[in-house]
Design an enzyme around this catalytic site. Structure first.
Site, PDB file in Angstrom:
ATOM      1  N   HIS A 241      15.603   8.758  56.633  1.00 34.45           N
ATOM      2  CA  HIS A 241      14.528   7.765  56.724  1.00 34.45           C
ATOM      3  C   HIS A 241      13.249   8.241  56.064  1.00 34.45           C
ATOM      4  O   HIS A 241      12.167   8.090  56.602  1.00 34.45           O
ATOM      5  CB  HIS A 241      14.296   7.354  58.174  1.00 34.45           C
ATOM      6  CG  HIS A 241      15.446   6.583  58.713  1.00 34.45           C
ATOM      7  ND1 HIS A 241      15.626   5.252  58.440  1.00 34.45           N
ATOM      8  CD2 HIS A 241      16.502   6.958  59.452  1.00 34.45           C
ATOM      9  CE1 HIS A 241      16.745   4.839  59.009  1.00 34.45           C
ATOM     10  NE2 HIS A 241      17.301   5.857  59.621  1.00 34.45           N
TER      11      HIS A 241
ATOM     12  N   GLU B  55      25.146  11.293  52.908  1.00 33.68           N
ATOM     13  CA  GLU B  55      25.149  10.142  51.995  1.00 33.68           C
ATOM     14  C   GLU B  55      25.054  10.553  50.530  1.00 33.68           C
ATOM     15  O   GLU B  55      25.737   9.995  49.687  1.00 33.68           O
ATOM     16  CB  GLU B  55      23.943   9.233  52.313  1.00 33.68           C
ATOM     17  CG  GLU B  55      24.046   8.453  53.604  1.00 33.68           C
ATOM     18  CD  GLU B  55      24.580   7.048  53.368  1.00 33.68           C
ATOM     19  OE1 GLU B  55      24.177   6.409  52.380  1.00 33.68           O
ATOM     20  OE2 GLU B  55      25.411   6.586  54.169  1.00 33.68           O
TER      21      GLU B  55
ATOM     22  N   GLY C 180       0.767  -1.253   0.000  1.00 29.46           N
ATOM     23  CA  GLY C 180       0.000   0.000   0.000  1.00 29.46           C
ATOM     24  C   GLY C 180       0.790   1.292   0.000  1.00 29.46           C
ATOM     25  O   GLY C 180       1.545   1.596  -0.938  1.00 29.46           O
ATOM     26  N   GLY C 181       0.601   2.066   1.071  1.00 29.82           N
ATOM     27  CA  GLY C 181       1.182   3.402   1.179  1.00 29.82           C
ATOM     28  C   GLY C 181       2.699   3.393   1.196  1.00 29.82           C
ATOM     29  O   GLY C 181       3.351   4.274   0.628  1.00 29.82           O
TER      30      GLY C 181
ATOM     31  N   ARG D 249      -1.764  12.453  66.985  1.00 24.69           N
ATOM     32  CA  ARG D 249      -1.346  13.777  66.507  1.00 24.69           C
ATOM     33  C   ARG D 249      -0.673  14.602  67.602  1.00 24.69           C
ATOM     34  O   ARG D 249       0.240  15.389  67.336  1.00 24.69           O
ATOM     35  CB  ARG D 249      -2.569  14.517  65.948  1.00 24.69           C
ATOM     36  CG  ARG D 249      -2.308  15.917  65.406  1.00 24.69           C
ATOM     37  CD  ARG D 249      -3.440  16.408  64.524  1.00 24.69           C
ATOM     38  NE  ARG D 249      -3.661  15.419  63.483  1.00 24.69           N
ATOM     39  CZ  ARG D 249      -2.916  15.331  62.379  1.00 24.69           C
ATOM     40  NH1 ARG D 249      -1.928  16.184  62.172  1.00 24.69           N
ATOM     41  NH2 ARG D 249      -3.161  14.386  61.502  1.00 24.69           N
TER      42      ARG D 249
ATOM     43  N   ASP E 108      -4.217  -3.841  14.426  1.00 27.42           N
ATOM     44  CA  ASP E 108      -3.449  -4.461  13.345  1.00 27.42           C
ATOM     45  C   ASP E 108      -3.397  -5.978  13.562  1.00 27.42           C
ATOM     46  O   ASP E 108      -3.091  -6.435  14.661  1.00 27.42           O
ATOM     47  CB  ASP E 108      -2.036  -3.872  13.361  1.00 27.42           C
ATOM     48  CG  ASP E 108      -1.304  -4.065  12.044  1.00 27.42           C
ATOM     49  OD1 ASP E 108      -1.651  -5.013  11.310  1.00 27.42           O
ATOM     50  OD2 ASP E 108      -0.389  -3.267  11.762  1.00 27.42           O
ATOM     51  N   ILE E 109      -3.712  -6.741  12.524  1.00 28.01           N
ATOM     52  CA  ILE E 109      -3.630  -8.206  12.627  1.00 28.01           C
ATOM     53  C   ILE E 109      -2.445  -8.731  11.813  1.00 28.01           C
ATOM     54  O   ILE E 109      -1.608  -9.477  12.309  1.00 28.01           O
ATOM     55  CB  ILE E 109      -4.952  -8.890  12.157  1.00 28.01           C
ATOM     56  CG1 ILE E 109      -6.171  -8.319  12.913  1.00 28.01           C
ATOM     57  CG2 ILE E 109      -4.863 -10.413  12.334  1.00 28.01           C
ATOM     58  CD1 ILE E 109      -6.160  -8.510  14.405  1.00 28.01           C
TER      59      ILE E 109
ATOM     60  N   LYS F 278      10.317 -14.848  15.938  1.00 25.31           N
ATOM     61  CA  LYS F 278      10.507 -16.252  16.320  1.00 25.31           C
ATOM     62  C   LYS F 278      11.664 -16.869  15.547  1.00 25.31           C
ATOM     63  O   LYS F 278      12.458 -17.629  16.079  1.00 25.31           O
ATOM     64  CB  LYS F 278       9.224 -17.053  16.058  1.00 25.31           C
ATOM     65  CG  LYS F 278       9.380 -18.566  16.258  1.00 25.31           C
ATOM     66  CD  LYS F 278       8.064 -19.300  16.283  1.00 25.31           C
ATOM     67  CE  LYS F 278       8.301 -20.809  16.363  1.00 25.31           C
ATOM     68  NZ  LYS F 278       7.252 -21.476  17.145  1.00 25.31           N
TER      69      LYS F 278
ATOM     70  N   ASN G 181       0.820  10.817  61.173  1.00 22.06           N
ATOM     71  CA  ASN G 181       0.416  12.188  61.454  1.00 22.06           C
ATOM     72  C   ASN G 181       1.638  13.079  61.521  1.00 22.06           C
ATOM     73  O   ASN G 181       2.636  12.709  62.139  1.00 22.06           O
ATOM     74  CB  ASN G 181      -0.295  12.271  62.802  1.00 22.06           C
ATOM     75  CG  ASN G 181      -1.673  11.663  62.765  1.00 22.06           C
ATOM     76  OD1 ASN G 181      -2.380  11.799  61.810  1.00 22.06           O
ATOM     77  ND2 ASN G 181      -2.044  10.961  63.839  1.00 22.06           N
TER      78      ASN G 181
END
Lengths: 538, 538
Positions: free
Chosen positions: A272, A332, A37-38, A443, A125-126, A137, A419
Site C-alpha cells: 500500500h 506480487e 539556404g544552408g 505523531r 520558425d514561421i 494536413k 506522520n
C-alpha cells in the site's frame, strides 16, 4: 496501400544530420529536390542537383531570411487535393510537392543557451511550421518528415515501394508532425509567458497503455510515458508474470524510491505504497531476509525492489519450490536492475509473480506533480537527507559513528507517508528497519505503531532463547535509532520512546518546544540529533 | 510605451462574435480592413468597407478555400522588420499590416461533434496559424488577437492611444497567440495519435503561483490552474489569514473530497491528508462538534471543510475570544462555500487562520493523475459508492434502515488512505465517524487503530457517568458500523471487531475466503453487508 510516388521533394532543415544520404536516395529515384539556404549549399557541395526554392516560389528570399518558403506556390503545391483540385492546380501552374523534410529553427537549443530575448524571437520558425502543417494536413498525398531518425525508414520505404510511400507511413509521419509543431509552440508559449512574469507549464505524455483498471475495478486507467528521450519508470522490462496493475506501478515506484540513493545492497518491501520492510548491507540474501522480517505478515503480497543484480541464492528465500505450499512466500512484484537467468527461472515457478528489470538510474526526475481537481501542485523532489547533524543533548549522539544508520533511516523516513516514525538498527553487519508507523494524523500513534512492530519483531527474533524478553527488547531498542519525519510538538513522543528503552532519537527540530524536548531527553538519558530537514510526504 | 498606430488590419475569423463592433472601431480610426470570405461578407453587409484579401495576396482564393491568405505579400507584410527591412519592403511593394484578428477553424468543435476523419482533416487550419504566428513573432510592430474576449480591451487601447497599441499589450497578445496555436496543435496531435490507435495526453497549466515551499522547506513549489474556462480548486477565495502552503492545498483538497457528495450538512477535519474527523447532519455546529470529537487531539492544527454557509454560531466553537488562551482551538484552514460576515469577523480574531470560500461544485473533475518519475498514471476518479448492498449473513444487515449511515461511511472510507477501516455511528440525529485507521500495510492494524480511537472517544464521552465503561463502549460499538475499504483476506479482522462488540460490518467482498469470513460473522453474531466496490486510495 495507396502509394504516393515521390517525384518532387522540399528539403529545408536546421539539423543537417543525415540529410545528404537522404538526398542521395531521392536522387536515385529521380526525385526533384527543392531546397533552401544552408541545406541547399550542403547538397550542392556534395554534388546533388537541387532546385533553388525561389524559382518555385517566384519570390526572392527576403527580410534577412524571414521570408524564404512561404508563398502561394509552395503551400498550394503541398495543399491542393490531387483529385478534386487537379484542373485548378494545372490552370494555376502548380505542380505537386510530394515530400517535405523539415526541422524547425532550434528555439529550444537557443533558449537553453540562455540567449537574449531578441535572439529567441528570431529563432521562432514561421515558414517551417507552415510547410510542415500544410504537408501533414494533406498527408493523403504528401509525406512530411520532421525527425532525422525517420530517414532510415523513409529510405527503406522508398526502396521497397519503387520510390513511393505508403498511406500508413504517411499517416504516422503526419501524426508525428503535429506532435512536433505542438511541442514547438508549447515551448514558445511557456517561454513567452515566462518573459511576462507568468508561470505556465505544458506536459506531454505518449505511449499510453490501457490498464485493466485503476486503483479499483470501477476506475478506468492508462499508463503513459512522459514525451522525450529520457529514460524513466516506463522502461520497466517485464520478464515474467501477470499484467502490471495500477497499484503495482504505484508500489513499484514507492519501492524504488525507498532504496534510491543507497550505496550498499538494498531491498525494500512495499505494501500500500509504504515500505513495511527495508534493509541494506553487503549480502543480498541477508538483506532480503532482514527487509522481510520487518513485517513478515504484510510482506505477503508485497512489491519487493532491489538495487543489485538478483541472484538465485536470494530468491530461494521465497521457497517457491517447497512441497509444502504454506511455506511458499508469494509476492506480487519483484524488481531489480538485472536478474540472473537461474534466479529468473526459479521465480517463474510462480505463474503470476511479476518479475521486472529496471535500472534505478532511470528514476532521476527532479519534479513531483500532484493533480487536484483542475489544479496542479509541482515541487522539487525531496532529494536532501539532512542539513546538519547536531547532537543537542547532554548525552552526545555519535553522529559520525552512526552516520550510515542515520542516513539509512532518513532514506526510510522520507519514503513513508506522514506522520511517520521509523526505528532502525544494525543486525548481522547490515542495517534494518525494525519497525515503522505510517500515515497517522497524530505523531504519537505513529511512534506507538513503530515501537509495537519493533517489539513484535524482537519477540519473534528472541524465540525460545533463555533470556528475559523484557531485557532483550530493551537492549535492542536501546541500540536502535528512532527517527521522526518532523519535529516533536511536545515531549510525549520522547517520553513514550524512552519508556520503551529507546536511547537515540533523530528529528529535524524546529518546534517552539525544541528546548523542552531536549530537556526531556536529558532527563531520560536519551541522545538526540537534529537534522534541520523535515521529510513530510503525503 | 512604443506605440504602434494601427493603419491596416487583417480580419479573418471563424467565431464571428463581436467582429462587427471591432471593425467599426477600426473604421473610426481610419484603419484599412483587409478581410476574407464570411468575415468580409458580414462586414460588408453591415456597411463596413473592406479590402478583399486577394487584392493584397495577388492570388486567387484556391482549392476549395485551402489557399486564402498564405502568400508572400501577406506574410511579408506581417513579418518584415519595420526598421531594418524598410527599404527592402518598399522595393518589394510590401505595405505593413499592423493588426491580425484571427481565430482558427473550429477543430475542437468539429471533433466534439463526432465528425468523420475527413471532416476533421478539413478543419485543420493552415493559413490561420501562419498569420497568427507571423504576427506574433513580429509583435514589436504587429498586434495579434485570437480571442474575441480581447476585443473590448483592444478597442479601449485604440481609443486611449489615438488609434495605436502599446508594446505591453502587443506582447501580452503575442504570448496568448502562441498559447493558442500550442493548444490547437496539441488537440490535433492527440486526435491524430488516437486515430492511429495511440494514446497520448497533453496537459496545460497556467497562472502558476510560487509557494513559499513544497511539502518541506527545501523543496521549491508552484501551484497552477489547469488551462481552460472550467471552475476548479484554483477558485479558492482566501478571505483572511496567512499565505496558503503546499500542504494546506493538499489537505484542503482532501477535506473537500471527504464531504463531496453529501446531501446533509457535512464537516471534515483533515490532518496529513486523511480525515481524522467527519460528521454530517442537519445542524452545522453540532456537525462540527462531532467531527472534532472523532480525534480532538489531531484536530488541533487541522484543515476543516464545510459544505454549507458557515455561521457565527458554528465558529464560536473555536473559542477564539476565550480569555483563557488554552481553551482556544487553533486550526490551519477553514473552508466553506460561503462564510457569513459575522462568522468571518470572528475567525479573523486569529491572525494566521486561513479562511476560504469555495463552491464545492468546482471540484467535479473526473480524472486523477499520478506522476511517477517520467511517467503518468491516469484514472477515473472514484465516484461510485457501492454496486450492491447484499447482506450475506444469518443476521440480516438492515441495508435499508442503515443506508444513510452506510453511504456516509463509504464516503469516509474512500477519502482515507489504504488500508483503511472506519467505524461510523449515529449520534444526536447526526452521523459521525467514531474512529478510523489509515494507511496501514496490514489491515488488522487499521482495524485496531479504528477500534482504539473509537474506544478512546467513547471513554471521554462517558465521562463521569455512573455506567460501566465496558457496557457503554460495547453497546455503542454494537450500534456502530465498521467499514473496510477492501475485502478481508482472513477471518481475523472480524474476530477482532466482534470481540470488541462490533455487530455490523460492511466490506466489498471478493476474497477467496468470503465464505469463511461470512461463517465467522455467523458464529459471532455479526451482520455483514457486501458492496461489490473496493475503495483503495494510495
Amino acid at each position: 496501400m495507396n502509394l504516393v510516388p515521390i517525384r518532387r521533394a522540399l528539403l529545408s532543415v536546421s539539423d543537417k544530420a543525415g540529410i545528404q544520404e537522404l538526398a542521395e536516395a531521392l536522387q536515385v529515384i529521380g526525385c526533384e529536390i527543392i531546397s533552401t539556404g544552408g541545406t541547399r549549399k550542403q547538397l550542392e557541395n556534395a554534388g546533388i542537383d537541387t532546385t533553388e526554392i525561389s524559382t518555385v516560389t517566384g519570390n526572392p528570399e527576403a527580410f534577412g531570411g524571414r521570408m524564404k518558403t512561404i508563398s502561394f506556390n509552395i503551400e498550394s503545391a503541398l495543399l491542393f487535393d490531387r483529385e478534386r483540385d487537379a484542373t485548378e492546380a494545372a490552370a494555376l501552374n502548380i505542380a505537386p510537392i510530394d515530400l517535405v523534410v523539415c526541422n524547425l529553427y532550434p528555439f529550444k537549443k537557443v533558449m537553453e543557451q540562455g540567449s537574449d530575448f531578441e535572439t529567441l524571437i528570431e529563432n521562432i520558425d514561421i515558414g517551417g511550421p507552415t510547410m510542415v502543417r500544410a504537408a501533414a494536413k494533406n498527408f493523403k498525398y504528401v509525406a512530411v518528415v520532421v525527425d532525422p531518425s525517420d530517414y532510415t525508414e523513409l529510405i527503406a520505404e522508398l526502396k521497397a515501394n519503387n520510390g513511393a510511400l505508403s498511406h500508413a507511413f504517411r499517416q504516422r509521419l503526419m501524426a508525428k508532425a503535429f506532435n512536433h509543431t505542438a511541442d514547438y509552440d508549447a515551448m514558445i508559449a511557456v517561454t513567452m509567458d515566462k518573459e511576462l512574469g507568468k508561470q505556465s507549464l505544458r506536459l506531454s505524455f505518449d505511449q499510453g497503455l490501457g490498464l485493466r483498471y485503476g486503483e479499483n475495478s470501477h476506475q478506468k486507467a492508462i499508463f503513459y510515458r512522459e514525451t522525450g528521450d529520457k529514460h524513466s519508470l516506463f522502461d520497466m522490462k517485464v520478464l515474467h508474470g501477470k499484467e502490471l496493475s495500477f497499484n503495482n506501478i504505484l508500489d513499484i515506484h514507492g519501492a524504488l524510491e525507498a532504496i534510491k540513493g543507497s550505496k550498499a545492497i538494498a531491498c525494500s518491501v512495499v505494501k500500500h505504497n509504504n515500505p513495511c520492510g527495508l534493509a541494506e548491507g553487503d549480502h543480498q540474501r541477508l538483506v532480503l531476509e532482514l527487509a522481510w522480517d520487518a513485517d513478515p505478515i504484510s510482506a505477503f503480497g508485497s512489491i519487493i525492489a532491489f538495487n543489485s543484480t538478483l541472484t538465485l541464492d536470494t530468491v530461494r528465500f521465497f521457497e517457491l519450490d517447497n512441497a509444502d505450499k504454506t511455506m511458499r512466500k508469494f509476492v506480487e512484484v519483484i524488481i531489480a536492475p538485472k536478474i540472473e537467468a537461474d534466479a529468473l527461472a526459479y521465480l517463474q515457478l510462480h505463474k503470476n509473480l511479476r518479475v521486472i528489470e529496471l535500472d534505478l538510474n532511470h528514476l532521476n526526475y527532479k519534479h513531483d506533480y500532484r493533480y487536484l481537481n483542475g489544479t496542479l501542485l509541482t515541487q522539487d523532489t525531496d532529494d536532501l537527507l539532512y542539513d546538519k547533524l547536531d547532537s543537542t543533548t547532554n548525552i552526545q549522539f555519535d553522529a559520525n559513528g552512526e552516520k550510515d544508520l542515520v542516513e539509512f533511516g532518513m532514506r526510510a523516513i522520507r519514503s513513508i507517508k506522514s506522520n511517520s516514525i521509523v526505528i532502525v538498527r544494525r543486525k548481522n553487519g547490515c542495517l534494518q528497519m525494525l519497525g515503522m508507523g505510517a500515515g497517522q494524523p497524530n505523531r504519537l500513534i505513529a511512534t506507538k505503531l513503530a515501537i509495537e512492530k519493533s517489539k513484535e519483531n524482537l519477540t519473534r527474533e528472541l524465540g525460545a532463547q533463555p533470556i528475559s524478553a523484557e531485557a532483550f527488547i530493551s537492549k535492542a531498542l536501546g541500540d536502535a535509532v528512532l527517527i521522526s519525519d518532523a519535529f516533536f510538538p511536545f515531549e510525549d513522543n520522547v517520553e513514550l520512546a524512552a519508556a520503551e528503552g529507546i536511547r537515540k532519537i533523530v528529528q529535524p527540530g524546529g518546534s517552539i518546544r525544541d528546548k523542552q524536548v531536549t530537556e526531556t531527553c536529558n532527563n531520560l538519558g536519551v541522545a538526540m540529533l537534529m537534522t534541520g530537514i523535515r521529510h513530510f510526504k503525503h
